[in-house]
Design a protein around this motif. Structure first.
Motif, PDB file in Angstrom:
ATOM      1  N   VAL A  94      11.549   6.729   4.889  1.00  0.00           N
ATOM      2  CA  VAL A  94      10.099   6.879   5.039  1.00  0.00           C
ATOM      3  C   VAL A  94       9.405   6.304   3.799  1.00  0.00           C
ATOM      4  CG1 VAL A  94       8.249   8.639   5.170  1.00  0.00           C
ATOM      5  CG2 VAL A  94      10.365   8.930   6.483  1.00  0.00           C
ATOM      6  N   GLY A  95       8.276   5.646   3.995  1.00  0.00           N
ATOM      7  CA  GLY A  95       7.584   4.905   2.925  1.00  0.00           C
ATOM      8  C   GLY A  95       7.488   5.642   1.603  1.00  0.00           C
ATOM      9  N   ARG A  96       6.975   6.870   1.614  1.00  0.00           N
ATOM     10  CA  ARG A  96       6.752   7.582   0.350  1.00  0.00           C
ATOM     11  C   ARG A  96       8.048   8.044  -0.301  1.00  0.00           C
ATOM     12  NH1 ARG A  96       4.866   9.843   4.738  1.00  0.00           N
ATOM     13  NH2 ARG A  96       5.780  11.800   5.519  1.00  0.00           N
ATOM     14  N   PHE A  97       9.168   7.884   0.421  1.00  0.00           N
ATOM     15  CA  PHE A  97      10.499   8.228  -0.117  1.00  0.00           C
ATOM     16  C   PHE A  97      11.317   6.959  -0.398  1.00  0.00           C
ATOM     17  CE2 PHE A  97      10.945  12.867   0.686  1.00  0.00           C
ATOM     18  CZ  PHE A  97       9.882  13.101   1.547  1.00  0.00           C
TER      19      PHE A  97
ATOM     20  N   VAL B 114       5.276  -6.234   0.460  1.00  0.00           N
ATOM     21  CA  VAL B 114       6.089  -5.073   0.845  1.00  0.00           C
ATOM     22  C   VAL B 114       5.349  -4.222   1.876  1.00  0.00           C
ATOM     23  CG1 VAL B 114       7.466  -3.164  -0.044  1.00  0.00           C
ATOM     24  CG2 VAL B 114       6.870  -5.059  -1.568  1.00  0.00           C
ATOM     25  N   SER B 115       5.971  -4.052   3.015  1.00  0.00           N
ATOM     26  CA  SER B 115       5.380  -3.195   4.042  1.00  0.00           C
ATOM     27  C   SER B 115       6.471  -2.737   4.998  1.00  0.00           C
ATOM     28  CB  SER B 115       4.299  -3.949   4.837  1.00  0.00           C
ATOM     29  OG  SER B 115       3.861  -3.154   5.930  1.00  0.00           O
ATOM     30  N   LYS B 116       6.711  -1.451   5.062  1.00  0.00           N
ATOM     31  CA  LYS B 116       7.745  -0.918   5.967  1.00  0.00           C
ATOM     32  C   LYS B 116       7.430  -1.315   7.406  1.00  0.00           C
ATOM     33  CE  LYS B 116      10.915   2.025   7.667  1.00  0.00           C
ATOM     34  NZ  LYS B 116      10.656   3.472   7.841  1.00  0.00           N
TER      35      LYS B 116
ATOM     36  N   MET C 255       0.856  -1.204   0.000  1.00  0.00           N
ATOM     37  CA  MET C 255       0.000   0.000   0.000  1.00  0.00           C
ATOM     38  C   MET C 255       0.883   1.242   0.000  1.00  0.00           C
ATOM     39  SD  MET C 255      -3.030  -1.221  -0.025  1.00  0.00           S
ATOM     40  CE  MET C 255      -4.075   0.182   0.373  1.00  0.00           C
ATOM     41  N   GLY C 256       0.373   2.342  -0.495  1.00  0.00           N
ATOM     42  CA  GLY C 256       1.062   3.634  -0.413  1.00  0.00           C
ATOM     43  C   GLY C 256       2.493   3.557  -0.936  1.00  0.00           C
ATOM     44  N   GLY C 257       3.408   4.092  -0.118  1.00  0.00           N
ATOM     45  CA  GLY C 257       4.800   4.167  -0.558  1.00  0.00           C
ATOM     46  C   GLY C 257       5.438   2.824  -0.782  1.00  0.00           C
ATOM     47  N   SER C 258       4.796   1.746  -0.303  1.00  0.00           N
ATOM     48  CA  SER C 258       5.365   0.404  -0.495  1.00  0.00           C
ATOM     49  C   SER C 258       5.054  -0.175  -1.856  1.00  0.00           C
ATOM     50  CB  SER C 258       4.864  -0.529   0.613  1.00  0.00           C
ATOM     51  OG  SER C 258       5.582  -0.233   1.803  1.00  0.00           O
ATOM     52  N   ILE C 259       4.227   0.513  -2.651  1.00  0.00           N
ATOM     53  CA  ILE C 259       3.909  -0.032  -3.973  1.00  0.00           C
ATOM     54  C   ILE C 259       3.781   1.044  -5.057  1.00  0.00           C
ATOM     55  CG2 ILE C 259       1.380   0.032  -3.674  1.00  0.00           C
ATOM     56  CD1 ILE C 259       1.394  -2.854  -4.940  1.00  0.00           C
TER      57      ILE C 259
ATOM     58  N   ASN D 189       2.808  -4.186   9.312  1.00  0.00           N
ATOM     59  CA  ASN D 189       1.501  -4.342   9.982  1.00  0.00           C
ATOM     60  C   ASN D 189       0.330  -3.722   9.224  1.00  0.00           C
ATOM     61  OD1 ASN D 189       2.547  -5.697  12.273  1.00  0.00           O
ATOM     62  ND2 ASN D 189       3.253  -3.726  13.104  1.00  0.00           N
ATOM     63  N   THR D 190       0.538  -3.250   8.017  1.00  0.00           N
ATOM     64  CA  THR D 190      -0.549  -2.585   7.280  1.00  0.00           C
ATOM     65  C   THR D 190      -1.651  -3.580   6.963  1.00  0.00           C
ATOM     66  OG1 THR D 190       0.946  -0.912   6.454  1.00  0.00           O
ATOM     67  CG2 THR D 190      -1.075  -1.282   5.171  1.00  0.00           C
ATOM     68  N   VAL D 191      -2.871  -3.246   7.369  1.00  0.00           N
ATOM     69  CA  VAL D 191      -3.952  -4.250   7.389  1.00  0.00           C
ATOM     70  C   VAL D 191      -4.297  -4.741   5.982  1.00  0.00           C
ATOM     71  CG1 VAL D 191      -5.843  -2.520   7.358  1.00  0.00           C
ATOM     72  CG2 VAL D 191      -6.200  -4.783   8.391  1.00  0.00           C
TER      73      VAL D 191
ATOM     74  N   GLY E 262      -7.201   6.755  11.863  1.00  0.00           N
ATOM     75  CA  GLY E 262      -8.118   6.012  10.966  1.00  0.00           C
ATOM     76  C   GLY E 262      -7.852   4.527  11.030  1.00  0.00           C
ATOM     77  N   LYS E 263      -6.576   4.175  11.160  1.00  0.00           N
ATOM     78  CA  LYS E 263      -6.223   2.739  11.236  1.00  0.00           C
ATOM     79  C   LYS E 263      -6.763   2.144  12.535  1.00  0.00           C
ATOM     80  CE  LYS E 263      -1.938   3.353   8.626  1.00  0.00           C
ATOM     81  NZ  LYS E 263      -0.460   3.244   8.649  1.00  0.00           N
ATOM     82  N   LYS E 264      -6.724   2.962  13.602  1.00  0.00           N
ATOM     83  CA  LYS E 264      -7.196   2.476  14.925  1.00  0.00           C
ATOM     84  C   LYS E 264      -8.697   2.180  14.864  1.00  0.00           C
ATOM     85  CE  LYS E 264      -7.154   4.944  19.199  1.00  0.00           C
ATOM     86  NZ  LYS E 264      -8.482   4.915  19.385  1.00  0.00           N
TER      87      LYS E 264
ATOM     88  N   ALA F 258       1.233  15.205  -0.547  1.00  0.00           N
ATOM     89  CA  ALA F 258       0.117  15.322   0.422  1.00  0.00           C
ATOM     90  C   ALA F 258       0.544  14.848   1.808  1.00  0.00           C
ATOM     91  CB  ALA F 258      -1.078  14.499  -0.067  1.00  0.00           C
ATOM     92  N   GLU F 259       1.128  13.649   1.863  1.00  0.00           N
ATOM     93  CA  GLU F 259       1.426  13.048   3.173  1.00  0.00           C
ATOM     94  C   GLU F 259       2.645  13.706   3.832  1.00  0.00           C
ATOM     95  OE1 GLU F 259       2.423   8.710   3.576  1.00  0.00           O
ATOM     96  OE2 GLU F 259       0.343   8.620   4.227  1.00  0.00           O
ATOM     97  N   SER F 260       3.507  14.347   3.012  1.00  0.00           N
ATOM     98  CA  SER F 260       4.685  15.014   3.587  1.00  0.00           C
ATOM     99  C   SER F 260       4.334  16.398   4.112  1.00  0.00           C
ATOM    100  CB  SER F 260       5.781  15.142   2.529  1.00  0.00           C
ATOM    101  OG  SER F 260       6.185  13.871   2.073  1.00  0.00           O
TER     102      SER F 260
ATOM    103  N   ASN G 104       6.889  12.338   8.711  1.00  0.00           N
ATOM    104  CA  ASN G 104       6.001  11.483   9.523  1.00  0.00           C
ATOM    105  C   ASN G 104       4.582  11.606   8.978  1.00  0.00           C
ATOM    106  OD1 ASN G 104       5.001  13.932  10.254  1.00  0.00           O
ATOM    107  ND2 ASN G 104       5.583  13.825  12.418  1.00  0.00           N
ATOM    108  N   GLN G 105       3.643  10.823   9.554  1.00  0.00           N
ATOM    109  CA  GLN G 105       2.238  10.913   9.111  1.00  0.00           C
ATOM    110  C   GLN G 105       1.328  10.578  10.292  1.00  0.00           C
ATOM    111  OE1 GLN G 105       4.558   9.045   7.265  1.00  0.00           O
ATOM    112  NE2 GLN G 105       4.273   7.217   8.524  1.00  0.00           N
ATOM    113  N   PRO G 106       1.384  11.398  11.341  1.00  0.00           N
ATOM    114  CA  PRO G 106       0.670  11.073  12.597  1.00  0.00           C
ATOM    115  C   PRO G 106      -0.844  10.963  12.438  1.00  0.00           C
ATOM    116  CG  PRO G 106       1.512  13.342  12.635  1.00  0.00           C
ATOM    117  CD  PRO G 106       2.093  12.689  11.431  1.00  0.00           C
TER     118      PRO G 106
END
Ligand SMILES: O=P(O)(O)OC[C@H]1O[C@](O)(CO)[C@@H](O)[C@@H]1O
Length: 419
Positions: A181-184, A123-125, A68-72, A128-130, A394-396, A265-267, A387-389
């Motif tokens: 960081v994932g998106r980088f 691929v997941s940094k 997902m996201g930066g991992s793909i 734990n990405t659901v 949303g994940k919680k 966006a995320e940065s 970071n992306q606090p």
């Protein structure tokens, strides 16, 4: 057409006036690098050999990347940027990207691939990405049923449950450095390991990034493309341009748009600040978005990415028509120039990035230039770009719903429109 209004440009005096902001952003970025916080700047110095898999991994007919996201997004962007949008139809090796929790996406991929002939990169940094775990658990169960070997799976992660499973079940594991960081992360093991199996020349990709790194370390904003790109976006953000449209005039870069969207966006979307990235594609979005860009709210800055030399070209023949004798590449590039000029005449600020051609080398330069642009922009905006606090909340909630703690849909939405 309304009367042409002045060009809301940037003068040399404007840039001189920003000298302090620029110098501070440059200094803070290099301080982060010196402190080892910017892994994306470090990984491009690594020898690519560490990302290559042994020959036995080359025999697989299908490649499936799960993430997902930066991992793909970066891997998809480079694959399509180099191999083209119809690569699967043209090449013997078929590549698929499982980048969502939509069951129909997984179903459609499983209808095509034979799992025993498929090399699956999970691929997941965080590990734990659901969505990534959910897709992997389903694939893992099916692969066991079909008698697939451990070789069918490669894990790329820096920890969490995914890496635990990888160790326990003896899958090949590639680490992701903690400070990437994932998106980088596309120029780290995240992108380079799968891309090395897809016929992409990762050495050329890294070579482009390294050459761009030399330019991005220059302190003079007029000789540092990333620092200048960040400054222009920062200055126009402060002039109310809260939307950054990216508009390549080549189909192979549409996935670049989608990668840029997460990066920007995320940065930068923090503490009530940010500049909304919008993905557009020329020439087609002249027939979809341009009316808004020209005559709608003056809240946008547009970045064109144009390629001088396409891999293929065609000459148009129709006697008496103005297109007769024109090449298709000339048409699309004149369309970009026309759009640039009409936007300028309407006072819509725009930037053009021109690539001689689009291959691994120039794409590596473009990727790294945008990573550095984002790093500099974060310092100018005084936000932490790394970071992306906010997304954690949303994940919680998703996890609570899945564990049955949360209530049904009535909690999630005030009302539901049933169609
Ligand atoms: O690589 P991971 O840990 O699976 O995360 C995937 C994506 O999810 C995010 O953490 C946002 O939820 C992104 O920053 C990241 O690229």
């Amino acid at each position: 057409m309304k009367e042409k209004i002045g060009i809301e440009g940037i003068s040399l005096e404007d840039i001189e006036g920003m000298r302090n902001i620029v110098d501070t952003a440059y200094r803070r970025t290099m301080e982060r690098y010196d402190k080892g916080e910017l892994g994306f700047m470090e990984v491009i110095q690594k020898d690519c050999e560490c990302y290559r898999l042994s020959d036995r991994y080359k025999e697989f007919k299908y490649i499936l990347v799960v993430g997902m996201g930066g991992s793909i997004l970066g891997t998809q962007m480079v694959y399509e940027g180099v191999k083209g949008v119809y690569a699967n139809e043209l090449n013997s090796k078929k590549v698929f990207f499982l980048d969502n929790s939509d069951p129909e996406l997984l179903y459609s991929i499983l209808k095509i691939v034979a799992l025993r002939e498929t090399l699956v990169f999970v691929v997941s940094k965080s590990g734990n990405t659901v969505e990534t775990l959910a897709n992997f658990f389903i694939l893992r169960e099916k692969m066991k049923k079909e008698g697939c070997r451990e070789d069918n799976v490669v894990i790329i992660s820096s920890g969490g449950l995914l890496k635990e499973i990888g160790k326990r079940e003896n899958y090949k594991i590639f680490e992701i450095p903690e400070n990437v960081v994932g998106r980088f992360s596309v120029l780290s093991s995240v992108g380079l390991v799968p891309l090395s199996c897809m016929g992409v020349d990762i050495g050329k990709l890294i070579s482009g990034a390294r050459d761009m790194d030399k330019l991005c370390r220059r302190e003079d904003v007029f000789n540092n493309p990333a620092l200048m790109n960040a400054l222009i976006h920062y200055m126009f953000l402060n002039r109310g341009k809260s939307i950054s449209v990216i508009m390549p005039y080549i189909e192979r870069l549409y996935r670049f748009d989608l990668w840029y969207r997460q990066l920007w966006a995320e940065s930068l979307g923090k503490d009530g600040k940010g500049q909304t990235p919008v993905a557009a594609l020329g020439a087609k979005d002249q027939h979809s978005q341009l009316q808004l860009y020209l005559d709608g709210p003056k809240d946008k800055i547009i970045t064109f990415i144009k390629v001088r030399k396409f891999k293929e070209d065609f000459t148009i023949r129709y006697k008496g028509h103005y297109l007769d004798g024109c090449n298709l590449s000339q048409l699309i590039n004149f369309q970009q120039l026309g759009t640039e000029r009409v936007l300028t005449s309407m006072g819509v600020p725009n930037i053009s990035i021109v690539l001689e051609d689009l291959d691994e080398y120039t794409l590596g330069k473009l990727i790294y230039m945008y990573e550095m642009t984002t790093a500099f922009m974060g310092e100018m905006m005084e936000v932490n770009a790394f970071n992306q606090p906010a997304v954690e909340e949303g994940k919680k909630i998703t996890r609570e719903l899945l564990e049955g703690k949360g209530k049904g849909e009535e909690v999630v939405k005030d009302y539901i429109i049933k169609i």
